[in-house]
Design an enzyme around this catalytic site. Sequence first.
Site, PDB file in Angstrom:
ATOM      1  N   GLU A 121       0.831  -1.211   0.000  1.00 24.63           N
ATOM      2  CA  GLU A 121       0.000   0.000   0.000  1.00 24.63           C
ATOM      3  C   GLU A 121       0.863   1.258   0.000  1.00 24.63           C
ATOM      4  OE1 GLU A 121      -2.941  -0.327   3.111  1.00 24.63           O
ATOM      5  OE2 GLU A 121      -4.010  -1.931   2.056  1.00 24.63           O
ATOM      6  N   GLU A 268      -5.124  -9.306   0.448  1.00 25.85           N
ATOM      7  CA  GLU A 268      -5.673  -9.247   1.810  1.00 25.85           C
ATOM      8  C   GLU A 268      -7.190  -9.118   1.734  1.00 25.85           C
ATOM      9  OE1 GLU A 268      -4.038  -6.114   4.194  1.00 25.85           O
ATOM     10  OE2 GLU A 268      -1.953  -6.609   3.699  1.00 25.85           O
TER      11      GLU A 268
END
Length: 502
Positions: A121, A268
């Site tokens: 991220e 995820e």
Amino acid sequence: MASSRLMALFFLHFLPLAAIAADQDAFVGVNIGTSLSDMPNPTQVVALLKAQQIHHVRLYDADQAMLLALAGSGIRVTVSVPNQQLLAIGQSNATAANWVARNILTHVPATNITAISVGSEVLTTIPNAAPVLVSALQYIHAALVAARLDSHIKVSTAHSSSIILDSFPPSQAFFNRTWDPVMVPLLKFLQSTGSYLMLNVYPYYDYMQSHDAIPLDYALFRPLPPNKEAVDSNTLLHYTNVFDAVVDAAYFAMSYLNFTNIPIVVTESGWPSKGDSSEPDATIDNANTYNSNLIKHVLNNTGTPKHPGVAISTYIYELYNEDSRSGAVSEKNWGLFDPNGRPIYVLHLTGSGTVLANDTTNQTYCVAREGVDRKMLQAALDWACGPGKVDCSAMLQGAPCYQPDTVAAHATYAFDAYYHRMAMAEGTCDFNGVATVTTTDPSHGSCIFPGSNGSNGTFINGTSLAPSTNSTSSGSSLAFNSNDYVSFRRLVAVLLWAAVFL
């Protein structure tokens, strides 16, 4: 005009990706976080992975001990370049080559490393590193090419789904244009190397941030009547869950940048099993529902409405609850297991294969939950030794399971005896929420639990069902006072009550 363009995009770009991914079966893996105050050692972690038949894992680093423990296991491993190392690697080909030599070449082929996630991220957490992100991927890949490992190990980087703007309807979604200077060369790299877009998808956060605009059932993959399904007005595709809508939004966002053949792997996804007062939907039931339905959805190769039948492999976040994480209570409670390898809840995976089927090994036990109310635990123990018809004589003073002389220890024996007497049937290890299933044998010394000797028992007609969260019974049919310790007299009284009145 816009609608016709979108429809054209849909039909023109469906086949290329389908041709690439149609023959690939989706898999379910798990992320392994390490923010635990009592982190199991790598050998224990791998033992749990094997016991649960988990064949794909993602690490947030390239921990040497973990990679050594995974050697010879056959488990497919995604390792990560931590964010704090990204700047150095993205600015130096030599640094990247050294990282690959130290963390990859010393472990393959014994450890089956199949992917490298360069950062996590990055665009949304450390935007100052964004300018070197693509070069970091290129340098890592170049080192793999030099070692002739590039065909076996893919290189990508995991993105938050928040880089996608206006994600519903999916056909109108696009990446945050601020990141075009990064996303375009990144997608070119993924396309040229045959890699995939890594995407973190969290319907829990989408649901929480929607302020009830998103129905809970829609977030949890629960069945919806046709009139409740979300419909993309541009493509007329019907969406029955948030997960598919987010994944398709990413597909459409890539298509707007003229990339139509890059697969997606969800790195995820999950649901927390516990939260504070501001997170009422972070519950065990919802976590169980989400992850069970997610696993079924992935392993059935359902695909998404835009790309039906195209594999969307997914890593569940995460293997363990991480009690050392900062932030809200929910941040600590995304795990499937506690540090002792006991499942936080038993997934409902009937018909979905054996991966993560933590209640199907016939080596499971029913134990008292930690930290539960002692009065409730005592009531459940009284029920098990009374109406539940458990033989509690092994807990009499001087008997093998008398020590330790605590409510929790005696309740664990009684719960497990009942559980195996009922052939480990669903709902027989609950006792109004004070019991849970574990794969760890609670036997100790000369106290051998029923599940240890292969005596799984059979259902006996007329035997009362154990009280559960779905039961309308009180959970205890015996009006005894609660004590911190189970006394000899109490057990004798329970046994006499059962003999006289049952």
